[in-house]
Design a protein around this motif. Structure first.
Motif, PDB file in Angstrom:
ATOM      1  N   VAL A   5       0.857  -1.177   0.000  1.00 47.35           N
ATOM      2  CA  VAL A   5       0.000   0.000   0.000  1.00 47.35           C
ATOM      3  C   VAL A   5       0.892   1.226   0.000  1.00 47.35           C
ATOM      4  N   ILE A   7       1.783   4.850   0.874  1.00 45.67           N
ATOM      5  CA  ILE A   7       1.382   5.765   1.930  1.00 45.67           C
ATOM      6  C   ILE A   7       2.140   7.084   1.734  1.00 45.67           C
ATOM      7  N   ILE A  49       1.759  10.877   8.139  1.00 47.95           N
ATOM      8  CA  ILE A  49       1.354  10.033   7.012  1.00 47.95           C
ATOM      9  C   ILE A  49      -0.089  10.337   6.611  1.00 47.95           C
ATOM     10  N   LEU A  51      -2.886   7.920   5.451  1.00 44.97           N
ATOM     11  CA  LEU A  51      -3.373   6.570   5.172  1.00 44.97           C
ATOM     12  C   LEU A  51      -4.562   6.625   4.234  1.00 44.97           C
ATOM     13  N   TYR A  55      -7.880   1.934   5.856  1.00 46.26           N
ATOM     14  CA  TYR A  55      -6.661   1.477   6.524  1.00 46.26           C
ATOM     15  C   TYR A  55      -6.491   2.205   7.859  1.00 46.26           C
ATOM     16  N   ALA A  56      -5.762   1.578   8.749  1.00 46.64           N
ATOM     17  CA  ALA A  56      -5.334   2.200   9.997  1.00 46.64           C
ATOM     18  C   ALA A  56      -3.904   1.752  10.242  1.00 46.64           C
ATOM     19  N   ALA A  57      -3.189   2.531  11.038  1.00 47.96           N
ATOM     20  CA  ALA A  57      -1.834   2.146  11.435  1.00 47.96           C
ATOM     21  C   ALA A  57      -1.834   1.962  12.945  1.00 47.96           C
ATOM     22  N   ASP A  81      -5.778   6.737  12.804  1.00 47.35           N
ATOM     23  CA  ASP A  81      -6.889   6.649  11.855  1.00 47.35           C
ATOM     24  C   ASP A  81      -6.504   7.243  10.501  1.00 47.35           C
ATOM     25  N   ALA A  82      -7.226   6.827   9.460  1.00 50.31           N
ATOM     26  CA  ALA A  82      -6.931   7.272   8.100  1.00 50.31           C
ATOM     27  C   ALA A  82      -7.019   8.791   7.950  1.00 50.31           C
ATOM     28  N   ARG A  85      -3.564  13.551  10.162  1.00 52.17           N
ATOM     29  CA  ARG A  85      -2.438  14.031   9.359  1.00 52.17           C
ATOM     30  C   ARG A  85      -1.315  14.634  10.194  1.00 52.17           C
ATOM     31  N   VAL A 114       0.676  -1.267   9.427  1.00 49.05           N
ATOM     32  CA  VAL A 114      -0.424  -0.747   8.608  1.00 49.05           C
ATOM     33  C   VAL A 114      -1.307  -1.917   8.201  1.00 49.05           C
TER      34      VAL A 114
END
Length: 145
Positions: A5, A7, A49, A51, A55-57, A81-82, A85, A114
């Protein structure tokens, strides 16, 4: 090989996978901090990042820091959460009762995993379906299997 993915990232030192098949990429400290015994500190990584939706990290501890020095991620796993920022910051806890732990810029302090995530639709019901485990909670399966 697993899916890759892309990112978007803003960072002087981006997360890097130590090995080809690692699940977590190493996050590095962007600042010097000393964590006293039993204390905690929020450590900046200098990484932001974007995302993709779906997706979540997750920020998780590094096993070597945990075993050798008693350093762990306080709210593990920390969820990114996506839509977030801002800079990824890692809340570290020094569980060692006697020794401080010094962190220098560039030190690997946590891992970033991720993953795709599903949205749940919570449906109220009068009763839940039966299961083998039932309502057995913490410790219900004992120490030995």
């Amino acid at each position: 090989m697993t899916d890759v993915v892309e990112i978007p990232i803003q960072a002087e030192t981006p997360p890097v996978y130590a090995h080809f098949d690692d699940a977590g990429a190493d996050l590095r400290a962007a600042e010097a901090v000393e964590i006293a015994p039993g204390d905690r500190a929020l450590i900046g990584t200098g990484v932001s990042i974007a995302l993709p939706e779906g997706y979540a990290a997750f920020v998780v501890p590094r096993s070597g820091l945990a075993v050798k020095h008693g350093i762990t991620v306080l709210n593990s796993p920390g969820t990114i959460d996506a839509g977030y920022r801002g800079e990824i910051k890692v809340p570290l806890l020094n569980t060692d009762p006697e020794r401080s732990f010094a962190i220098a810029p560039g030190d690997r302090i946590a891992q970033l995993i991720v993953m795709p995530v599903s949205r749940a639709e919570f449906v109220p019901v009068a009763e839940l379906p039966e299961s083998v485990r039932g309502t057995g909670g913490f410790g219900s399966t004992g120490v030995q299997g």
